[in-house]
Design a protein around this motif. Structure first.
Motif, mmCIF file in Angstrom:
data_model
loop_
_atom_site.group_PDB
_atom_site.id
_atom_site.type_symbol
_atom_site.label_atom_id
_atom_site.label_comp_id
_atom_site.label_asym_id
_atom_site.label_seq_id
_atom_site.Cartn_x
_atom_site.Cartn_y
_atom_site.Cartn_z
ATOM 1 N N GLU A 286 -56.234 -17.237 -26.636
ATOM 2 C CA GLU A 286 -54.949 -17.362 -27.319
ATOM 3 C C GLU A 286 -53.910 -16.501 -26.615
ATOM 4 O OE1 GLU A 286 -55.441 -13.858 -30.711
ATOM 5 O OE2 GLU A 286 -55.190 -15.952 -31.310
ATOM 6 N N ALA A 287 -52.647 -16.832 -26.867
ATOM 7 C CA ALA A 287 -51.551 -16.226 -26.114
ATOM 8 C C ALA A 287 -51.535 -14.695 -26.195
ATOM 9 C CB ALA A 287 -50.222 -16.799 -26.597
ATOM 10 N N ALA A 288 -51.756 -14.137 -27.376
ATOM 11 C CA ALA A 288 -51.698 -12.682 -27.526
ATOM 12 C C ALA A 288 -52.782 -11.997 -26.695
ATOM 13 C CB ALA A 288 -51.835 -12.299 -28.993
ATOM 14 N N THR A 289 -53.965 -12.584 -26.665
ATOM 15 C CA THR A 289 -55.059 -12.025 -25.873
ATOM 16 C C THR A 289 -54.777 -12.157 -24.388
ATOM 17 O OG1 THR A 289 -56.633 -12.558 -27.633
ATOM 18 C CG2 THR A 289 -57.534 -12.120 -25.445
ATOM 19 N N LEU A 290 -54.282 -13.330 -23.977
ATOM 20 C CA LEU A 290 -53.949 -13.535 -22.572
ATOM 21 C C LEU A 290 -52.864 -12.551 -22.134
ATOM 22 C CD1 LEU A 290 -54.280 -15.119 -19.967
ATOM 23 C CD2 LEU A 290 -52.598 -16.764 -20.824
ATOM 24 N N SER A 291 -51.902 -12.282 -22.998
ATOM 25 C CA SER A 291 -50.839 -11.335 -22.681
ATOM 26 C C SER A 291 -51.410 -9.952 -22.387
ATOM 27 C CB SER A 291 -49.846 -11.266 -23.842
ATOM 28 O OG SER A 291 -48.835 -10.328 -23.580
ATOM 29 N N GLY A 292 -52.358 -9.500 -23.219
ATOM 30 C CA GLY A 292 -52.990 -8.209 -22.981
ATOM 31 C C GLY A 292 -53.781 -8.175 -21.690
ATOM 32 N N LEU A 293 -54.445 -9.278 -21.364
ATOM 33 C CA LEU A 293 -55.195 -9.362 -20.113
ATOM 34 C C LEU A 293 -54.266 -9.294 -18.905
ATOM 35 C CD1 LEU A 293 -57.678 -12.160 -21.193
ATOM 36 C CD2 LEU A 293 -58.347 -9.851 -20.496
ATOM 37 N N ILE A 294 -53.128 -9.997 -18.987
ATOM 38 C CA ILE A 294 -52.167 -9.978 -17.889
ATOM 39 C C ILE A 294 -51.634 -8.566 -17.673
ATOM 40 C CG2 ILE A 294 -49.840 -10.737 -17.238
ATOM 41 C CD1 ILE A 294 -50.527 -13.442 -18.550
ATOM 42 N N ARG A 295 -51.354 -7.882 -18.756
ATOM 43 C CA ARG A 295 -50.860 -6.508 -18.648
ATOM 44 C C ARG A 295 -51.863 -5.612 -17.942
ATOM 45 N NH1 ARG A 295 -50.198 -2.335 -23.729
ATOM 46 N NH2 ARG A 295 -49.203 -0.629 -22.612
ATOM 47 N N PRO A 304 -46.161 -9.033 -20.753
ATOM 48 C CA PRO A 304 -45.078 -9.971 -20.422
ATOM 49 C C PRO A 304 -44.420 -10.523 -21.676
ATOM 50 C CG PRO A 304 -47.218 -11.018 -20.162
ATOM 51 C CD PRO A 304 -47.495 -9.566 -20.430
ATOM 52 N N ALA A 305 -43.230 -11.083 -21.505
ATOM 53 C CA ALA A 305 -42.507 -11.662 -22.631
ATOM 54 C C ALA A 305 -43.297 -12.841 -23.205
ATOM 55 C CB ALA A 305 -41.127 -12.134 -22.180
ATOM 56 N N PRO A 306 -43.350 -12.960 -24.528
ATOM 57 C CA PRO A 306 -44.098 -14.080 -25.134
ATOM 58 C C PRO A 306 -43.656 -15.441 -24.609
ATOM 59 C CG PRO A 306 -43.495 -12.469 -26.810
ATOM 60 C CD PRO A 306 -42.805 -12.036 -25.545
ATOM 61 N N ALA A 307 -42.359 -15.606 -24.362
ATOM 62 C CA ALA A 307 -41.871 -16.897 -23.864
ATOM 63 C C ALA A 307 -42.450 -17.211 -22.491
ATOM 64 C CB ALA A 307 -40.342 -16.885 -23.805
ATOM 65 N N ALA A 308 -42.624 -16.187 -21.652
ATOM 66 C CA ALA A 308 -43.191 -16.405 -20.319
ATOM 67 C C ALA A 308 -44.660 -16.817 -20.406
ATOM 68 C CB ALA A 308 -43.047 -15.143 -19.481
ATOM 69 N N VAL A 309 -45.399 -16.214 -21.341
ATOM 70 C CA VAL A 309 -46.799 -16.601 -21.539
ATOM 71 C C VAL A 309 -46.874 -18.035 -22.060
ATOM 72 C CG1 VAL A 309 -48.939 -16.052 -22.752
ATOM 73 C CG2 VAL A 309 -47.448 -14.206 -21.972
ATOM 74 N N ALA A 310 -45.964 -18.383 -22.955
ATOM 75 C CA ALA A 310 -45.946 -19.752 -23.493
ATOM 76 C C ALA A 310 -45.710 -20.774 -22.388
ATOM 77 C CB ALA A 310 -44.866 -19.872 -24.571
ATOM 78 N N ARG A 311 -44.884 -20.422 -21.388
ATOM 79 C CA ARG A 311 -44.634 -21.351 -20.277
ATOM 80 C C ARG A 311 -45.901 -21.599 -19.460
ATOM 81 N NH1 ARG A 311 -39.522 -18.755 -20.104
ATOM 82 N NH2 ARG A 311 -40.254 -17.233 -18.565
ATOM 83 N N LEU A 312 -46.753 -20.569 -19.342
ATOM 84 C CA LEU A 312 -48.021 -20.768 -18.635
ATOM 85 C C LEU A 312 -48.848 -21.852 -19.310
ATOM 86 C CD1 LEU A 312 -49.486 -17.294 -17.585
ATOM 87 C CD2 LEU A 312 -48.708 -19.138 -16.107
ATOM 88 N N TYR A 313 -48.931 -21.789 -20.628
ATOM 89 C CA TYR A 313 -49.689 -22.811 -21.364
ATOM 90 C C TYR A 313 -49.058 -24.179 -21.181
ATOM 91 C CZ TYR A 313 -52.573 -19.370 -23.791
ATOM 92 O OH TYR A 313 -53.490 -18.387 -24.082
ATOM 93 N N LYS A 314 -47.725 -24.221 -21.244
ATOM 94 C CA LYS A 314 -47.024 -25.496 -21.111
ATOM 95 C C LYS A 314 -47.255 -26.123 -19.745
ATOM 96 C CE LYS A 314 -42.431 -27.566 -21.689
ATOM 97 N NZ LYS A 314 -40.994 -27.283 -22.004
ATOM 98 N N ASN A 315 -47.425 -25.276 -18.707
ATOM 99 C CA ASN A 315 -47.658 -25.766 -17.347
ATOM 100 C C ASN A 315 -49.125 -26.041 -17.058
ATOM 101 O OD1 ASN A 315 -44.921 -25.537 -16.840
ATOM 102 N ND2 ASN A 315 -45.097 -23.463 -15.996
ATOM 103 N N GLY A 316 -49.940 -26.014 -18.087
ATOM 104 C CA GLY A 316 -51.359 -26.310 -17.892
ATOM 105 C C GLY A 316 -52.197 -25.135 -17.480
#
Length: 453
Positions: A286-295, A304-316
């Protein structure tokens, strides 16, 4: 005053009107001095602490000489004897040296041992405050290591917390960001403890006045060119400090609950490699977990900004963000370091940190003049890579000498046996989830009874 109005979603929190918000049986924004016994009881909940005995490592304090940190030192002196105050002269104002020396004298008068740290390489210019803060913390951590301190107390207080929550709310921070500062934060080298988050700025100055003590006032705290100063005045004028303090406390409690769930999910679905990679399985978390991993993988101070993480999902899924890259290999997702984001090479020495994540362990005699640490880069034979993709291995730490790659310890490769004893410890600056203490326990609408543990 150029401060954005409070977002509508923050309205209606406890603490707006009526009885004041209370923390540990004391109004948060009271102007009354802080009783030492109240402070001592609070510190007992933020342990464990080392022995308060001669010969044991002290608890360190960051003391700027201002009202907040000097009150922290005075209160801490009633808590234990084994302390070490760290006073940093940043050298950015002509009077800073004299103020730092005066602060050391005031600490000695309190019977608090102090060490003066002088920064000599800071220059005025863009991002000066951020650069000064980073340099200050780096030198204080170094001093803690030298003295054997595992805890560093910081003087952030309730008004600071409210200001941070306002700024993060206006910046569109996610729910974790709204938790603002933690009572306890962990770094690889020291535990940061902020015991004054439930005490107002005015109360701390009243504490010093009652004790007959003076402090230093930094003129930059009145400079309206700084966002935090503008926010400070706006909160005071609009009576919103309690509201945003409550926002941070409630968000912090919720953050800790989420982090417990995330930690369980990570343990069940993700594989952490000493190479600095994370195997995510066939599906992205899920996005919150992926955000922590990226950090963590990107060695970033903030997620990273939540919107930037959401774009990753949108791009597959495939793509780069905050110095990391999502890559699919053998029907599994991996989060790796992006080669374009790694740090520049650094001279090799035992214990040197490269890319904010890898600590070099090597005999001093081996690290002759001209040896440096940098990214392994491309060009490693498939056999050397042990089957791992070249994309993954390019960002690994390597030793270089005379322009030649001589060792990539994570792959078990070295050009000659001389380099066989070298290895790199993967030690990211932040964990993926928590370990810190955020928010407060709440018993009813306006009473908070202690940090969430």
């Amino acid at each position: 005053m150029a401060v954005t109005n409070a977002p509508a979603r923050t309205l209606g929190l406890s603490g707006v009107g009526g009885l004041p918000v209370r923390f540990e049986q004391r109004p948060v924004f009271s102007d009354q001095p802080v009783p030492p016994q109240w402070f001592v009881a609070l510190l007992d909940t933020l342990g464990p602490w080392g022995a308060d005995a001669p010969g044991s490592p002290p608890v360190a304090l960051a003391v700027s000489g201002g009202g907040d940190s000097l009150a922290l030192a005075w209160l801490a002196r009633h808590w234990r004897r084994n302390l070490l105050a760290l006073v940093v002269d940043h050298g950015l104002r002509p009077e800073s040296g004299a103020e730092a020396r005066l602060t050391v004298e005031r600490l000695h008068a309190m019977d608090v041992p102090a060490r003066l740290i002088t920064l000599t390489d800071l220059t005025k210019g863009p991002a000066m405050a951020a650069r000064a803060r980073k340099a200050r913390y780096a030198r204080m951590v170094q001093a803690c290591q030298q003295a054997g301190c595992v805890d560093l107390l910081l003087g952030h207080q309730a008004d600071d917390q409210a200001e941070t929550a306002w700024m993060r709310s206006n910046a569109g921070s996610g729910p974790d960001g709204l938790a603002a500062m933690g009572w306890i934060s962990h770094t690889p080298d020291v535990r940061l403890v902020r015991p004054l988050l439930g005490v107002s700025r005015v109360a701390l100055r009243q504490t010093l006045r009652a004790a007959g003590l003076a402090w230093v006032d930094d003129p930059s705290n009145q400079d309206l060119r700084a966002e935090r100063v503008r926010v400070r005045f706006a909160l005071q004028e609009n009576g919103l400090s309690e509201q945003f303090w409550c926002l941070a406390m409630d968000a912090g409690a919720q953050r800790m609950a989420r982090e417990r769930v995330q930690a369980m999910a990570l343990a069940q679905t993700c594989a952490f490699y000493p190479h600095g990679w994370v195997g995510l399985g066939q599906n992205l978390p899920e996005a919150a977990t992926l955000s922590g991993l990226i950090r963590t993988v990107g060695a970033q101070q903030y997620p990273p900004a939540p919107a930037a993480v959401a774009r990753l999902y949108k791009n597959g899924g495939a793509g780069t963000l905050a110095g990391t890259q999502l890559a699919s290999w053998r029907d599994e997702w991996f989060l790796i370091r992006e080669l374009a984001g790694v740090s520049a090479p650094v001279a090799a020495s035992p214990g040197v940190v490269w890319d904010g994540r890898f600590v070099l362990r090597a005999p001093s005699a081996l690290l002759r003049c001209g040896v440096y640490v940098g990214a392994a880069g491309y060009g490693l034979a498939r056999k050397v890579r042990a089957g791992w993709p070249a994309l993954f291995c390019a960002g690994l730490p390597a030793l270089w000498w005379q322009g030649q790659r001589v060792a990539v310890p994570h792959l078990g490769w070295c050009s000659t046996a001389d380099w066989a004893d070298v290895f790199f410890e993967f030690r990211p600056p932040v964990p993926v989830t928590g370990m810190g203490v955020y928010g407060c326990k709440k018993v009813h609408n306006k009473d908070y009874v202690g940090p969430v543990g």
